[in-house]
Design a protein around this motif. Structure first.
Motif, short mmCIF file in Angstrom:
data_model
loop_
_atom_site.label_atom_id
_atom_site.label_comp_id
_atom_site.label_asym_id
_atom_site.label_seq_id
_atom_site.Cartn_x
_atom_site.Cartn_y
_atom_site.Cartn_z
N ASP A 1 31.70 -37.46 23.34
CA ASP A 1 33.02 -37.86 23.81
C ASP A 1 32.96 -38.52 25.19
O ASP A 1 33.72 -39.44 25.47
CB ASP A 1 33.95 -36.64 23.87
N ALA B 1 31.79 -42.01 24.73
CA ALA B 1 32.86 -42.78 24.09
C ALA B 1 33.94 -43.14 25.10
O ALA B 1 34.42 -44.28 25.14
CB ALA B 1 33.45 -41.98 22.93
N ARG B 2 34.32 -42.17 25.94
CA ARG B 2 35.38 -42.43 26.91
C ARG B 2 34.95 -43.47 27.93
O ARG B 2 35.70 -44.37 28.29
CB ARG B 2 35.77 -41.12 27.61
N SER C 1 32.85 -45.81 27.43
CA SER C 1 32.76 -47.13 26.78
C SER C 1 34.12 -47.82 26.82
O SER C 1 34.21 -49.03 26.81
CB SER C 1 32.24 -46.99 25.35
N GLN C 2 35.19 -47.02 26.90
CA GLN C 2 36.53 -47.63 26.96
C GLN C 2 36.81 -48.31 28.30
O GLN C 2 37.76 -49.06 28.42
CB GLN C 2 37.59 -46.57 26.68
N ARG D 1 25.49 -45.63 25.14
CA ARG D 1 25.26 -45.14 23.77
C ARG D 1 23.82 -44.76 23.46
O ARG D 1 23.59 -43.81 22.72
CB ARG D 1 25.79 -46.16 22.75
#
Lengths: 379, 227
Positions: free
Chosen positions: B14, B17-18, B20-21, B27
């Protein structure tokens, strides 16, 4: 059995002492130029002195007990100086410009063991107002310049302004908001109901270049008392030399809540990390906590951490990098020459008072490169 | 270079992923065969450090990492001097008191004085029982605390509960919740105040995309903190 120093303390060997002395002497010279004089106060104070006026919590003091009472190893020197100022009330002329070089002790926040560190600091007692605040910041700049500290910045807040602003909150939230500001806790402030949340978060993020912060503040609805504080801060910034590295931060509060006016932190950037090397602020009510009738004098000061300064300066190569070497080595030729060698070494010391003259106590393995004097029995 | 300390384990997916925003690509750290402990993202000029949960606040408090992502449980246990910037809303779990299913205690206050409580979170546990004014003997463990009540070494445990399955499978039952926890974006306070590498703007970006936290603790956690 271990004979190591206790956790949190350490031995300082000659090279490190030489380097820290270099830093200390340059700071002292700067303080002298501004008319500050050194004071020495006891390492051990009564616990009551250290915690007077709710200044510091007893558990933040390393305590020692004997049959006469409970004492504490000083966690800073400000309390001692305020105590002295209150006890000599009426006997001294103000302002008093004082500085100290002292070891201080604090319990480790998580593990509880005693941590010793060394501080160099100044206190200006008996002078409130703009000029005294400006003196403090310019003196700080002078000291830091004298030791060639790498890029440093002062983060400047106004505890009085921040507290007045917190008083605008409903009483039940004032303590949590204060704690959230001290610890930069955006998550806690984000849990306030609207419109308090938006206000609190905007205040928390109100920092940066002075001009930009004052510009933003001009759009806030503040009380006259708050404007007075803002204008003081603005006038103070105008008294600083151009290029003074400054960040104005209205949410800067220290965990010690005896500050009543400006508060400051000194940060040093090296590579991509930034470290705190000093802090301070104005404390106009503290001396009153030590006076029987609560009479007070305004005070302001800052302290610098000698260890952190040393860490920052060490890689730059400005500090002395080897222990002092002798300028002269006097070598007696055999036991019969001892007397003559001692006499000759002494006469060299008189002749060159700034130089180091050593006696070779054992015959040298390899001849020293310079300043060698062989002495035989005849002198 | 902006440095971010990320916690290995459950929060890593998570967290990556956060980030990457907001344009940061870490990754490769998620690959099953990844052995790198640090990784640079050339596009944003940021670096991630892959560290153990409990070490995230250590790196951040000392300024070696400017930012970190770690659970609130770890922060509360460590008492580290770090700025809590954003509740990222993922990694939800709770710190709970649990006892054996067959024990008579229906809540923490039922425990007899000087009960033995096994835990990995000594600070949180001490804070909780002190607030209840209930003296207990803490048994600090490094893991598998469920074994405490099973073996008879302890009457209760204080531990993190996500789904409650581990407790059930080991014959334990949750009796009290100390607090709820989610992942937090934390920062080195001085770096944040000096807005190094645009931390303030980055925080605002991450705040805008945050999922609203499921549990609001309403100042609960800061009121517990020493004034």
């Amino acid at each position: 059995m271990s004979f190591q120093p206790p956790t949190g303390s350490r031995d300082l060997l000659p090279l490190e002492v030489i380097q820290k002395t270099w830093i200390r002497e340059r700071l002292q010279e700067a303080f002298h130029r501004w008319g500050y004089q050194r004071v020495v106060t006891p390492t051990l104070e009564r616990l009551d002195t250290l915690v007077a006026g709710g200044r510091v919590r007893p558990e933040r003091v390393v305590q020692i007990q004997d049959r006469d009472g409970i004492y504490g190893l000083r966690p800073d020197v400000t309390a001692s100086i305020a105590r002295v100022a209150a006890s000599r009330w009426g006997q001294v002329h103000h302002p008093q410009r004082l500085y100290y070089v002292a070891n201080v002790f604090r319990p480790h926040p998580q593990r509880g063991h005693c941590q010793e560190s060394f501080q160099v600091g100044v206190e200006l007692l008996g002078a409130g107002g703009l000029l005294a605040d400006a003196e403090m910041l310019r003196l700080l700049q002078d000291g830091l310049t004298a030791i060639h500290l790498p890029p440093w910045r002062v983060i400047l807040g106004e505890a009085g302004l921040t507290r007045l602003w917190i008083q605008g909150f409903p009483p039940v939230w004032q303590t949590p908001v204060t704690q959230a500001l001290i610890h930069l806790d955006r998550v806690a402030l984000g849990q306030l109901p609207s419109p308090w949340r938006e206000q609190a978060l905007a205040w928390l993020d109100l920092r940066g270049e002075p001009a930009q912060v004052f510009q933003q503040l001009s759009t806030w609805e503040l009380t006259p008392a708050q404007w007075q504080r803002v204008n003081h801060l603005k006038s103070l910034v105008e008294l600083l030399p151009a290029g003074f590295p400054l960040v104005v931060d209205v949410s800067l509060l220290q965990p010690w809540d005896y500050y009543t006016g400006i508060v400051l932190q000194v940060a040093v950037t090296q590579g991509h990390t930034v470290q705190l090397v000093g802090q301070g602020g104005r404390y106009d009510d503290l001396v009153g906590a030590y006076h029987p009738q609560g009479k007070t004098v305004p005070g302001i000061g800052f302290s610098l951490n000698l260890e952190t300064l040393h860490q920052q300066l060490l890689p730059l190569g400005v500090l002395p990098h080897r222990p002092a070497r002798p300028d002269w080595v006097v070598i007696p030729r055999g036991e019969r020459a001892y007397r003559a060698a001692l006499d000759h070494a002494q006469s060299l010391r008189h002749q060159y008072p700034d130089q180091r003259v050593e006696l070779a106590l054992t015959p040298p393995q390899e001849p020293p490169s310079q300043g060698v004097v062989w002495v035989d029995a005849s002198g | 270079m902006l440095v971010i300390a990320l916690a290995k384990g459950a929060l890593l997916g998570d967290s990556v992923a956060r980030l990457s925003q907001v344009g940061m690509d870490f990754r490769p750290l998620l690959a099953a065969d990844n052995r790198f402990l640090q990784m640079n993202d050339p596009h944003t000029g940021t670096q991630a450090l892959l560290v153990r949960n409990q070490d995230v606040p250590v790196y951040v408090a000392r300024g070696q990492a400017h930012l970190g992502i770690v659970g609130y449980d770890v922060l509360r246990e460590s008492q580290a001097e770090v700025a809590q910037l954003v509740d990222l809303g993922f990694g939800h779990c709770r710190m709970s008191v649990a006892v054996r299913q067959d024990s008579p205690y229906t809540c923490a206050l039922d425990l007899p004085a000087y009960s033995r409580v096994a835990t990995k979170f000594s600070h949180c546990a001490r804070e909780f029982f002190t607030a209840l004014d209930l003296p207990v003997e803490l048994v600090p463990l490094a893991g598998s605390v469920e074994l405490g009540p099973i073996t008879g070494m302890a009457e209760a445990i204080v531990d993190l509960v996500a789904t409650g399955r581990t407790l059930r499978d080991n014959g334990l039952v949750e009796r009290d919740v100390l607090f709820h926890s989610t992942a937090r974006l934390i920062a080195h306070p001085l770096s944040y105040r000096l807005n190094q590498y645009g931390l303030q703007e980055l925080t605002a970006q991450l705040e805008r995309i945050q999922v609203h936290p499921a549990h609001k603790t309403d100042f609960e956690h800061i009121q517990q903190r020493e004034p």
